[in-house]
Design a protein around this motif. Structure first.
Motif, mmCIF file in Angstrom:
data_model
loop_
_atom_site.group_PDB
_atom_site.id
_atom_site.type_symbol
_atom_site.label_atom_id
_atom_site.label_comp_id
_atom_site.label_asym_id
_atom_site.label_seq_id
_atom_site.Cartn_x
_atom_site.Cartn_y
_atom_site.Cartn_z
ATOM 1 N N ALA A 112 -3.228 5.171 9.479
ATOM 2 C CA ALA A 112 -3.850 4.220 8.546
ATOM 3 C C ALA A 112 -3.874 4.790 7.127
ATOM 4 O O ALA A 112 -3.625 4.054 6.157
ATOM 5 C CB ALA A 112 -5.262 3.871 9.015
ATOM 6 N N LYS A 113 -4.153 6.085 6.993
ATOM 7 C CA LYS A 113 -4.125 6.706 5.671
ATOM 8 C C LYS A 113 -2.720 6.684 5.083
ATOM 9 O O LYS A 113 -2.542 6.488 3.881
ATOM 10 C CB LYS A 113 -4.637 8.142 5.727
ATOM 11 C CG LYS A 113 -6.134 8.259 5.753
ATOM 12 C CD LYS A 113 -6.564 9.706 5.570
ATOM 13 C CE LYS A 113 -8.059 9.797 5.371
ATOM 14 N NZ LYS A 113 -8.486 11.153 5.033
ATOM 15 N N ALA A 136 0.974 4.400 1.069
ATOM 16 C CA ALA A 136 2.194 3.679 0.691
ATOM 17 C C ALA A 136 1.841 2.459 -0.150
ATOM 18 O O ALA A 136 2.451 2.223 -1.206
ATOM 19 C CB ALA A 136 2.981 3.269 1.938
ATOM 20 N N GLU A 137 0.852 1.720 0.285
ATOM 21 C CA GLU A 137 0.450 0.510 -0.445
ATOM 22 C C GLU A 137 -0.079 0.849 -1.835
ATOM 23 O O GLU A 137 0.322 0.250 -2.835
ATOM 24 C CB GLU A 137 -0.610 -0.253 0.350
ATOM 25 C CG GLU A 137 -0.990 -1.576 -0.277
ATOM 26 C CD GLU A 137 -1.997 -2.342 0.562
ATOM 27 O OE1 GLU A 137 -2.950 -2.877 -0.031
ATOM 28 O OE2 GLU A 137 -1.818 -2.394 1.800
ATOM 29 N N THR A 138 -0.969 1.809 -1.929
ATOM 30 C CA THR A 138 -1.577 2.206 -3.201
ATOM 31 C C THR A 138 -0.547 2.739 -4.188
ATOM 32 O O THR A 138 -0.660 2.526 -5.391
ATOM 33 C CB THR A 138 -2.658 3.280 -2.960
ATOM 34 O OG1 THR A 138 -3.649 2.740 -2.105
ATOM 35 C CG2 THR A 138 -3.291 3.753 -4.247
ATOM 36 N N ASN A 139 0.463 3.431 -3.677
ATOM 37 C CA ASN A 139 1.439 4.085 -4.540
ATOM 38 C C ASN A 139 2.762 3.329 -4.672
ATOM 39 O O ASN A 139 3.725 3.861 -5.220
ATOM 40 C CB ASN A 139 1.686 5.514 -4.042
ATOM 41 C CG ASN A 139 0.453 6.369 -4.237
ATOM 42 O OD1 ASN A 139 0.144 6.774 -5.347
ATOM 43 N ND2 ASN A 139 -0.268 6.621 -3.155
ATOM 44 N N GLY A 140 2.791 2.093 -4.175
ATOM 45 C CA GLY A 140 3.992 1.281 -4.304
ATOM 46 C C GLY A 140 5.198 1.846 -3.577
ATOM 47 O O GLY A 140 6.339 1.674 -4.001
ATOM 48 N N VAL A 147 0.783 12.236 1.486
ATOM 49 C CA VAL A 147 -0.436 11.588 1.993
ATOM 50 C C VAL A 147 -1.548 12.633 2.012
ATOM 51 O O VAL A 147 -1.363 13.728 2.545
ATOM 52 C CB VAL A 147 -0.211 10.981 3.392
ATOM 53 C CG1 VAL A 147 -1.496 10.364 3.932
ATOM 54 C CG2 VAL A 147 0.915 9.940 3.353
ATOM 55 N N PRO A 148 -2.692 12.316 1.410
ATOM 56 C CA PRO A 148 -3.779 13.305 1.327
ATOM 57 C C PRO A 148 -4.503 13.483 2.665
ATOM 58 O O PRO A 148 -5.502 12.840 2.949
ATOM 59 C CB PRO A 148 -4.703 12.724 0.254
ATOM 60 C CG PRO A 148 -4.483 11.250 0.320
ATOM 61 C CD PRO A 148 -3.043 11.069 0.721
#
Length: 173
Positions: free
Chosen positions: A25-26, A31-35, A158-159
């Protein structure tokens, strides 16, 4: 202290499957947040000659519920079906895996001890006692693939940290 086969396997499977679901999920959110095209993460590999992230996630299922199914049947063969192709399918696979593990009767797993089973791949057949197959083959493979999935997401930015991998420990309450 007595340690049962169930205690040595299923709770560990559940812990890591649930942590894997959280870091998948992270990865999706990252991916979504960073395009980033989600397929970039789903198909990511650490090296050209290895299988990708989705395969690693699928293999966690194969070496937990698939391994238990193999012991039930007396034979385990590698699952050669293609891995999921998107985050939705990865989430569904992990949710199903978690639910299947939660429904397992400890007495059934403990009843496998001493039973015969085999790993079968093409012309190769490796005989095992059920407990040795689960503890010396499937459990190491399970952790290998979970760790590799974690490593791929970390490598892609990914953090994630150690707590993400470990998930929820089975603390005494």
């Amino acid at each position: 202290m007595t340690l049962s086969l169930y205690t040595a396997t299923v709770p560990a499977f559940r812990q890591i499957v649930d942590s894997l679901a959280a870091f998948v999920a992270k990865g999706e959110a990252f991916a979504e947040t960073n395009g980033i095209d989600p397929a970039t993460l789903v198909n990511a590999k650490l090296a050209p000659d290895m299988l990708g992230f989705a395969y690693q996630v699928k293999s966690v299922t194969v070496h937990s519920v698939g391994a238990i199914a193999g012991v039930r049947a007396g034979e385990f063969a590698p699952d050669m079906t293609p891995p999921p192709t998107d985050f939705a399918a990865l989430h569904a696979l992990l949710a199903e895996t978690s639910a299947t593990l939660a429904a397992i009767d400890p007495a059934e797993i403990d009843g496998f001890v001493g039973g015969d089973m085999a790993f079968v791949f093409r012309e190769h057949r490796m005989p095992y006692f059920a407990e040795d197959f689960l503890l010396s083959f499937s459990l190491p493979n399970f952790y290998f693939h979970a760790t590799t999935a974690y490593d791929i997401l970390r490598w892609k930015g990914v953090p994630l940290g150690k707590r993400d991998y470990i998930g929820r420990p089975r603390i005494r309450v």
